[in-house]
Design a protein around this motif. Structure first.
Motif, PDB file in Angstrom:
ATOM      1  N   SER A   1     -44.964  81.210 -60.627  1.00  0.00           N
ATOM      2  CA  SER A   1     -44.760  80.762 -59.246  1.00  0.00           C
ATOM      3  C   SER A   1     -44.838  81.941 -58.277  1.00  0.00           C
ATOM      4  O   SER A   1     -44.809  83.098 -58.684  1.00  0.00           O
ATOM      5  CB  SER A   1     -43.399  80.071 -59.105  1.00  0.00           C
ATOM      6  N   GLN A   2     -44.918  81.622 -56.985  1.00  0.00           N
ATOM      7  CA  GLN A   2     -44.973  82.663 -55.964  1.00  0.00           C
ATOM      8  C   GLN A   2     -43.733  83.546 -56.002  1.00  0.00           C
ATOM      9  O   GLN A   2     -43.817  84.761 -55.879  1.00  0.00           O
ATOM     10  CB  GLN A   2     -45.101  82.035 -54.571  1.00  0.00           C
ATOM     11  N   LYS A   3     -42.570  82.912 -56.158  1.00  0.00           N
ATOM     12  CA  LYS A   3     -41.308  83.643 -56.160  1.00  0.00           C
ATOM     13  C   LYS A   3     -40.542  83.313 -57.439  1.00  0.00           C
ATOM     14  O   LYS A   3     -39.735  82.384 -57.473  1.00  0.00           O
ATOM     15  CB  LYS A   3     -40.477  83.283 -54.930  1.00  0.00           C
ATOM     16  N   PRO A   4     -40.797  84.047 -58.520  1.00  0.00           N
ATOM     17  CA  PRO A   4     -40.115  83.769 -59.790  1.00  0.00           C
ATOM     18  C   PRO A   4     -38.602  83.907 -59.650  1.00  0.00           C
ATOM     19  O   PRO A   4     -38.102  84.741 -58.892  1.00  0.00           O
ATOM     20  CB  PRO A   4     -40.674  84.836 -60.735  1.00  0.00           C
ATOM     21  N   GLU A   5     -37.869  83.079 -60.385  1.00  0.00           N
ATOM     22  CA  GLU A   5     -36.409  83.106 -60.334  1.00  0.00           C
ATOM     23  C   GLU A   5     -35.843  83.584 -61.672  1.00  0.00           C
ATOM     24  O   GLU A   5     -36.371  83.257 -62.738  1.00  0.00           O
ATOM     25  CB  GLU A   5     -35.876  81.702 -60.007  1.00  0.00           C
ATOM     26  N   PHE A   6     -34.768  84.352 -61.593  1.00  0.00           N
ATOM     27  CA  PHE A   6     -34.102  84.884 -62.780  1.00  0.00           C
ATOM     28  C   PHE A   6     -32.590  84.767 -62.602  1.00  0.00           C
ATOM     29  O   PHE A   6     -32.093  84.633 -61.474  1.00  0.00           O
ATOM     30  CB  PHE A   6     -34.470  86.360 -62.997  1.00  0.00           C
ATOM     31  N   GLY A   7     -31.870  84.838 -63.707  1.00  0.00           N
ATOM     32  CA  GLY A   7     -30.417  84.852 -63.648  1.00  0.00           C
ATOM     33  C   GLY A   7     -29.922  86.148 -63.023  1.00  0.00           C
ATOM     34  O   GLY A   7     -30.599  87.186 -63.116  1.00  0.00           O
ATOM     35  N   PRO A   8     -28.728  86.140 -62.406  1.00  0.00           N
ATOM     36  CA  PRO A   8     -28.236  87.330 -61.687  1.00  0.00           C
ATOM     37  C   PRO A   8     -28.073  88.554 -62.571  1.00  0.00           C
ATOM     38  O   PRO A   8     -28.276  89.681 -62.122  1.00  0.00           O
ATOM     39  CB  PRO A   8     -26.890  86.869 -61.113  1.00  0.00           C
ATOM     40  N   ASP A   9     -27.735  88.372 -63.829  1.00  0.00           N
ATOM     41  CA  ASP A   9     -27.536  89.514 -64.724  1.00  0.00           C
ATOM     42  C   ASP A   9     -28.534  89.515 -65.882  1.00  0.00           C
ATOM     43  O   ASP A   9     -28.329  90.198 -66.891  1.00  0.00           O
ATOM     44  CB  ASP A   9     -26.109  89.493 -65.295  1.00  0.00           C
ATOM     45  N   GLU A  10     -29.621  88.764 -65.745  1.00  0.00           N
ATOM     46  CA  GLU A  10     -30.587  88.619 -66.840  1.00  0.00           C
ATOM     47  C   GLU A  10     -31.332  89.920 -67.074  1.00  0.00           C
ATOM     48  O   GLU A  10     -31.743  90.611 -66.132  1.00  0.00           O
ATOM     49  CB  GLU A  10     -31.571  87.498 -66.492  1.00  0.00           C
TER      50      GLU A  10
ATOM     51  N   ILE B   1     -34.591  92.021 -69.274  1.00  0.00           N
ATOM     52  CA  ILE B   1     -35.988  91.726 -69.625  1.00  0.00           C
ATOM     53  C   ILE B   1     -36.081  91.055 -70.993  1.00  0.00           C
ATOM     54  O   ILE B   1     -36.735  90.010 -71.156  1.00  0.00           O
ATOM     55  CB  ILE B   1     -36.826  93.021 -69.598  1.00  0.00           C
ATOM     56  N   TYR B   2     -35.433  91.616 -71.994  1.00  0.00           N
ATOM     57  CA  TYR B   2     -35.558  91.090 -73.359  1.00  0.00           C
ATOM     58  C   TYR B   2     -35.053  89.652 -73.441  1.00  0.00           C
ATOM     59  O   TYR B   2     -35.728  88.769 -74.008  1.00  0.00           O
ATOM     60  CB  TYR B   2     -34.793  91.982 -74.341  1.00  0.00           C
ATOM     61  N   ASP B   3     -33.874  89.381 -72.891  1.00  0.00           N
ATOM     62  CA  ASP B   3     -33.318  88.025 -72.951  1.00  0.00           C
ATOM     63  C   ASP B   3     -34.202  87.032 -72.201  1.00  0.00           C
ATOM     64  O   ASP B   3     -34.342  85.874 -72.612  1.00  0.00           O
ATOM     65  CB  ASP B   3     -31.902  88.004 -72.355  1.00  0.00           C
TER      66      ASP B   3
ATOM     67  N   TYR C   1     -34.286  84.712 -83.120  1.00  0.00           N
ATOM     68  CA  TYR C   1     -34.031  85.650 -84.214  1.00  0.00           C
ATOM     69  C   TYR C   1     -35.213  85.733 -85.179  1.00  0.00           C
ATOM     70  O   TYR C   1     -35.165  86.472 -86.158  1.00  0.00           O
ATOM     71  CB  TYR C   1     -32.761  85.244 -84.971  1.00  0.00           C
ATOM     72  N   ASP C   2     -36.260  84.957 -84.901  1.00  0.00           N
ATOM     73  CA  ASP C   2     -37.446  84.988 -85.748  1.00  0.00           C
ATOM     74  C   ASP C   2     -38.181  86.320 -85.556  1.00  0.00           C
ATOM     75  O   ASP C   2     -38.416  86.760 -84.417  1.00  0.00           O
ATOM     76  CB  ASP C   2     -38.368  83.823 -85.388  1.00  0.00           C
ATOM     77  N   GLY C   3     -38.558  86.946 -86.657  1.00  0.00           N
ATOM     78  CA  GLY C   3     -39.186  88.265 -86.590  1.00  0.00           C
ATOM     79  C   GLY C   3     -40.494  88.265 -85.806  1.00  0.00           C
ATOM     80  O   GLY C   3     -40.786  89.228 -85.077  1.00  0.00           O
ATOM     81  N   LEU C   4     -41.292  87.205 -85.948  1.00  0.00           N
ATOM     82  CA  LEU C   4     -42.568  87.143 -85.238  1.00  0.00           C
ATOM     83  C   LEU C   4     -42.349  87.048 -83.731  1.00  0.00           C
ATOM     84  O   LEU C   4     -43.070  87.671 -82.942  1.00  0.00           O
ATOM     85  CB  LEU C   4     -43.385  85.938 -85.727  1.00  0.00           C
ATOM     86  N   ASN C   5     -41.344  86.270 -83.323  1.00  0.00           N
ATOM     87  CA  ASN C   5     -41.040  86.152 -81.893  1.00  0.00           C
ATOM     88  C   ASN C   5     -40.561  87.487 -81.322  1.00  0.00           C
ATOM     89  O   ASN C   5     -40.944  87.879 -80.218  1.00  0.00           O
ATOM     90  CB  ASN C   5     -39.978  85.078 -81.663  1.00  0.00           C
ATOM     91  N   ILE C   6     -39.709  88.166 -82.077  1.00  0.00           N
ATOM     92  CA  ILE C   6     -39.203  89.464 -81.629  1.00  0.00           C
ATOM     93  C   ILE C   6     -40.353  90.474 -81.503  1.00  0.00           C
ATOM     94  O   ILE C   6     -40.455  91.210 -80.511  1.00  0.00           O
ATOM     95  CB  ILE C   6     -38.125  89.990 -82.600  1.00  0.00           C
ATOM     96  N   ALA C   7     -41.243  90.476 -82.507  1.00  0.00           N
ATOM     97  CA  ALA C   7     -42.380  91.404 -82.485  1.00  0.00           C
ATOM     98  C   ALA C   7     -43.292  91.116 -81.288  1.00  0.00           C
ATOM     99  O   ALA C   7     -43.776  92.052 -80.625  1.00  0.00           O
ATOM    100  CB  ALA C   7     -43.164  91.298 -83.787  1.00  0.00           C
TER     101      ALA C   7
ATOM    102  N   PRO D   1     -35.829 103.242 -67.288  1.00  0.00           N
ATOM    103  CA  PRO D   1     -34.855 104.004 -68.091  1.00  0.00           C
ATOM    104  C   PRO D   1     -34.145 103.139 -69.132  1.00  0.00           C
ATOM    105  O   PRO D   1     -33.907 103.595 -70.254  1.00  0.00           O
ATOM    106  CB  PRO D   1     -33.872 104.541 -67.035  1.00  0.00           C
ATOM    107  N   GLU D   2     -33.800 101.905 -68.767  1.00  0.00           N
ATOM    108  CA  GLU D   2     -33.097 101.035 -69.711  1.00  0.00           C
ATOM    109  C   GLU D   2     -34.063 100.264 -70.608  1.00  0.00           C
ATOM    110  O   GLU D   2     -33.644  99.436 -71.422  1.00  0.00           O
ATOM    111  CB  GLU D   2     -32.205 100.036 -68.963  1.00  0.00           C
ATOM    112  N   LYS D   3     -35.374 100.461 -70.405  1.00  0.00           N
ATOM    113  CA  LYS D   3     -36.441  99.793 -71.167  1.00  0.00           C
ATOM    114  C   LYS D   3     -36.243  98.270 -71.165  1.00  0.00           C
ATOM    115  O   LYS D   3     -36.073  97.666 -70.116  1.00  0.00           O
ATOM    116  CB  LYS D   3     -36.512 100.366 -72.578  1.00  0.00           C
ATOM    117  N   GLU D   4     -36.241  97.644 -72.360  1.00  0.00           N
ATOM    118  CA  GLU D   4     -36.177  96.177 -72.417  1.00  0.00           C
ATOM    119  C   GLU D   4     -34.813  95.623 -71.988  1.00  0.00           C
ATOM    120  O   GLU D   4     -34.675  94.407 -71.807  1.00  0.00           O
ATOM    121  CB  GLU D   4     -36.521  95.675 -73.826  1.00  0.00           C
ATOM    122  N   PHE D   5     -33.837  96.496 -71.819  1.00  0.00           N
ATOM    123  CA  PHE D   5     -32.506  96.037 -71.410  1.00  0.00           C
ATOM    124  C   PHE D   5     -32.255  96.232 -69.906  1.00  0.00           C
ATOM    125  O   PHE D   5     -31.136  96.085 -69.435  1.00  0.00           O
ATOM    126  CB  PHE D   5     -31.424  96.768 -72.216  1.00  0.00           C
ATOM    127  N   ALA D   6     -33.327  96.536 -69.182  1.00  0.00           N
ATOM    128  CA  ALA D   6     -33.200  96.708 -67.725  1.00  0.00           C
ATOM    129  C   ALA D   6     -32.839  95.373 -67.077  1.00  0.00           C
ATOM    130  O   ALA D   6     -33.356  94.311 -67.454  1.00  0.00           O
ATOM    131  CB  ALA D   6     -34.501  97.241 -67.151  1.00  0.00           C
TER     132      ALA D   6
END
Length: 605
Positions: free
Chosen positions: A72-81, A83-85, A95-101, A116-121
C-alpha cells in the motif's frame, strides 16, 4: 497463464462514477503500469482486486494458483514491531527452518541488515523509505506470483528507486501491477500499460510495450476521438437545423430521424466531455525589482553535536534569480536540514548562510504541516471574509479554488478528508497567494498525476525567481533544475555540483557508490542541452532520433546499391519494388531530419 480476469466491473462512490464496465486480465510475467489522473479510481481498483472492497457490478475471476501480494501507499506496522517479527507474521509456522531461512534471505537481499540492530530494529524508528523496504519484504514472505504496488516510489530517495527498479527487473517468476506517476520508473520497469481515465473511449486503454510507446498510442486515440467529435458535431448541426424547420418533422415516418437527432446530440455532448482537457491554473506570479543576490552560503557545514555524524561540509554557493537548484541524496543525508538553515530555522555548525532580508520565500514542506487538518479547504485559503488577494487583485475565494478543480462540496470539507494529491494542490494554491523571490519545494510531486506535474513544470519554467527543489521524480527534477547538488557519503560529506541528473547518474554508477571524486562543475553533459524544454516523450524521441536516422540511411544505401545490380535491372518487378521502397525512404529520412532540427530548436529556446 492468466492470474486475474476482470470483466465489465463498475465502481461508484456517492454520485461520482469512478469507472464503468472496464475489462482486463493480468497474466504471468507481465509488469503492468497503471496510470491515470487523480481521482480516476486506481487505488480503488487495487482494493477491489485484494477483496478489501466490492465492485458495484461485473465479475472477477482468480486463478487457483494465484498468490497475491499488496504494497500500500502507507504501510502500517505495530508500534513496537521489529523487522524479523514483521516478516514471520506472514507464515503459518514461524519456527519452520525454511521460513526462517527465507526471512533472513530477504533481510539480506533488501539490505535490511545494515541497521545497527539488524533484523531486530524497531520499524517505527526507521525512515519512510526503509519502512517501504520492510513492507516489501513482508509481502515477499507470502511468495506471491503477483505483486500490486501502490505508489512504491513515494518517500523513497533516488538511490532507493534505482535499487527498486533493479529488483523488479530481476524477478523472472513474479508479475507486477504498479500505480505510479514516476515516468522514468514506468519506462524502466513496465512492459505493458493500463490507462484508467474517464476520457478514454472505453474507460481503460491497454497498451503493450513501454511507457513511451503507450504515450504514442494514447495520443493517436485522443486524436481519433477528437476527429470523431468534430465529424459528429457537423452531422448534429445539420440534424438540429432540420429539427428547427417545424411541423413537417412531426410526420410519422420522420420520428426515427428525430430520435436519431436527439441521440446524436447526447453523443456529441459525451465526446465533448471526454475530449475536454482540464488543467490546473498554476501561476506563482512575478516579483518585480528582485535583488541579484538572494541566498549566499559560505563554507557551510552541519552536525547536531560532537558525537553525531557530519551531514555536509564546505558548501559555498550563490543563489540568484533564475537559479534552479535540485537537491539529491539519500533519505537522512541532510537535504531538509540544509533547507531549514537557508530559511533561518536552524544554525549551521560552521560557516554563514545569508538570506537577503528584502526578499520573500515560499516553502512547500514535504509533510504539509502548515495545512491544519481540521480546517475546511475554504478556510485554509481564506481564513476571513470571502475574497483572497492574488497578485494585487481581489478574487472571490471559491472562484480561486475552482481553478484547482475543487468542487463547492470539497471547499466545505475538512482538509483531512482530501486525498494526498488534493492536499498538494491546496498547499500550492495557498503558496501562490504570496509573491515570492525564492520557491523552496520539498517533494511537491508526491501524489500528483502526470498532467498536473506537467502544468506545475510549465509554471516553474515561467517563474522569474530562484527555485530550490527536492523531488524523487527524476524527470521532474531534471526538467526544473539547471544545477544538481548531490549529498555524498564520503568522509568529508561534500556536496558535489552536477550539470544535470544524467551527469550525476553517470558518476553514481561508477565512482559515486563508493567514493566522491570532484566533478568538473563547468562540464556540461550531452543530455544537459537536450531535455529542459521537452516532454517525456519528446526527450525519449530526441535521445533516439539520431540512431534511427543512421539506421534508415544505412538501409537506404543498401537498397540503392542493390538497385544497380545487373540481376535487378533485368527484373522489372524487383526493379519496380526497389524504386518504390527508395522513393518512400527518402522523404521519411527528410522528415526525421526536420523533426531533429525542430527538437533541437525547442531545447535551445
Amino acid at each position: 497463464m492468466t492470474l486475474i480476469s476482470v470483466h465489465q466491473i463498475t465502481k461508484s462512490f456517492a454520485s461520482k462514477n469512478l469507472f464503468k464496465k472496464i475489462s482486463f486480465s493480468i497474466d504471468s510475467n507481465q509488469r503492468i503500469g497503471l496510470v491515470g489522473p487523480n481521482g480516476a479510481g486506481k487505488s480503488t481498483l487495487f482494493k477491489i482486486l485484494i477483496n478489501q472492497i466490492q465492485a458495484d457490478d461485473g465479475k472477477i475471476s482468480f486463478s487457483n494458483s494465484l498468490r497475491l501480494g499488496y504494497l500500500s501507499q502507507k504501510p502500517e506496522f505495530g508500534p513496537d514491531e521489529i523487522i524479523y517479527d514483521c516478516l514471520m507474521s506472514q507464515v503459518d509456522d514461524p519456527y519452520d527452518g525454511l521460513n526462517i531461512a527465507y526471512a533472513y534471505e530477504l533481510i539480506t537481499k533488501l539490505s535490511l541488515d545494515i541497521h545497527p540492530e539488524k533484523e531486530f530494529a524497531k520499524i517505527s524508528e526507521l525512515s519512510g523509505g526503509w519502512q517501504k523496504r520492510v513492507a516489501l519484504a513482508r509481502e515477499l514472505m507470502k511468495k506471491p506470483n503477483l505483486l500490486l504496488l501502490d505508489e512504491p516510489t513515494n518517500h523513497l530517495d533516488i538511490q532507493s528507486i534505482l535499487w527498486l527498479e533493479e529488483f523488479i527487473n530481476a524477478q523472472n517468476d513474479l508479475s507486477f501491477m504498479i500505480i505510479t506517476h514516476d515516468r522514468a520508473f514506468l519506462q524502466n520497469t513496465c512492459n505493458m500499460m493500463f490507462d484508467l481515465d474517464p476520457r478514454n473511449p472505453d474507460g481503460l486503454i491497454k497498451s503493450n510495450g513501454s511507457y513511451v510507446q503507450f504515450l504514442e498510442t494514447k495520443s493517436m486515440l485522443m486524436d481519433s476521438q477528437k476527429r470523431l467529435e468534430d465529424k459528429k458535431r457537423n452531422t448534429m448541426l445539420i440534424e438540429k437545423d432540420w429539427l428547427a424547420r417545424g411541423p413537417q418533422a412531426r410526420l410519422t415516418k420522420q420520428k426515427a430521424r428525430i430520435n436519431r437527432a436527439h441521440d446524436l446530440i447526447d453523443e456529441v455532448d459525451n465526446l465533448e466531455n471526454k475530449n475536454q482537457v482540464k488543467k490546473v491554473d498554476f501561476d506563482f506570479g512575478v516579483n518585480q525589482n528582485s535583488p541579484k543576490k538572494l541566498v549566499e552560503l559560505k563554507n557551510l557545514s552541519k552536525r547536531y553535536n560532537d558525537e553525531s555524524p557530519l551531514l555536509f561540509s564546505k558548501l559555498d554557493a550563490m543563489i540568484r534569480p533564475g537559479s534552479r537548484i535540485g537537491l539529491l541524496g539519500k533519505n537522512g543525508c541532510g537535504k531538509s536540514t540544509l533547507i531549514q538553515i537557508i530559511l533561518g530555522h536552524e544554525q549551521p555548525s560552521t560557516g554563514v548562510a545569508f538570506l537577503n532580508p528584502d526578499i520573500q520565500v515560499c516553502y512547500f514542506e514535504q509533510g504539509k504541516e502548515t495545512l491544519n487538518s481540521t480546517d475546511t479547504v475554504l478556510k485554509v485559503i481564506c481564513p476571513e471574509g470571502d475574497y483572497v488577494h492574488l497578485h494585487g487583485l481581489a478574487v472571490f475565494a471559491r472562484s480561486y479554488l475552482s481553478r484547482f478543480y475543487f468542487t463547492n462540496q470539497q471547499m466545505d470539507m475538512p482538509v483531512h478528508q482530501l486525498s494526498g494529491g488534493e492536499q498538494s494542490r491546496l498547499l500550492i494554491a495557498k503558496l501562490m497567494l504570496n509573491p515570492a523571490h525564492v520557491l523552496i519545494l520539498d517533494e511537491p510531486t508526491n501524489d500528483l498525476d502526470v498532467e498536473t506535474l506537467d502544468v506545475l513544470s510549465d509554471c516553474l519554467s515561467d517563474f522569474a525567481g530562484a527555485i530550490i527543489l527536492v523531488s524523487h521524480d527524476r524527470f521532474f527534477l531534471d526538467q526544473n533544475s539547471n544545477e544538481i547538488w548531490a549529498f555524498t557519503e564520503n568522509g568529508a560529506r561534500e556536496i558535489i555540483k552536477f550539470a544535470d541528473y544524467n551527469q550525476w547518474l553517470d558518476w553514481y554508477q561508477t565512482a559515486g557508490k563508493n567514493a566522491a571524486p570532484k566533478v568538473d562543475e563547468n562540464k556540461k553533459s550531452d543530455s544537459k542541452k537536450s531535455n529542459k524544454k521537452l516532454s517525456f516523450k519528446e526527450l525519449h524521441e530526441f535521445q533516439n532520433i539520431e540512431s534511427i536516422i543512421l539506421e534508415k540511411e544505412s538501409y537506404l544505401k543498401s537498397k540503392q546499391q542493390e538497385l544497380v545490380q545487373p540481376e535487378v535491372s533485368s527484373n522489372f518487378k524487383k526493379l519496380n519494388d526497389l524504386t518504390s521502397e527508395i522513393s518512400k525512404l527518402e522523404p521519411e529520412i527528410q522528415k526525421l531530419y526536420a523533426r531533429w532540427q525542430e527538437l533541437e530548436k525547442k531545447v535551445q529556446e
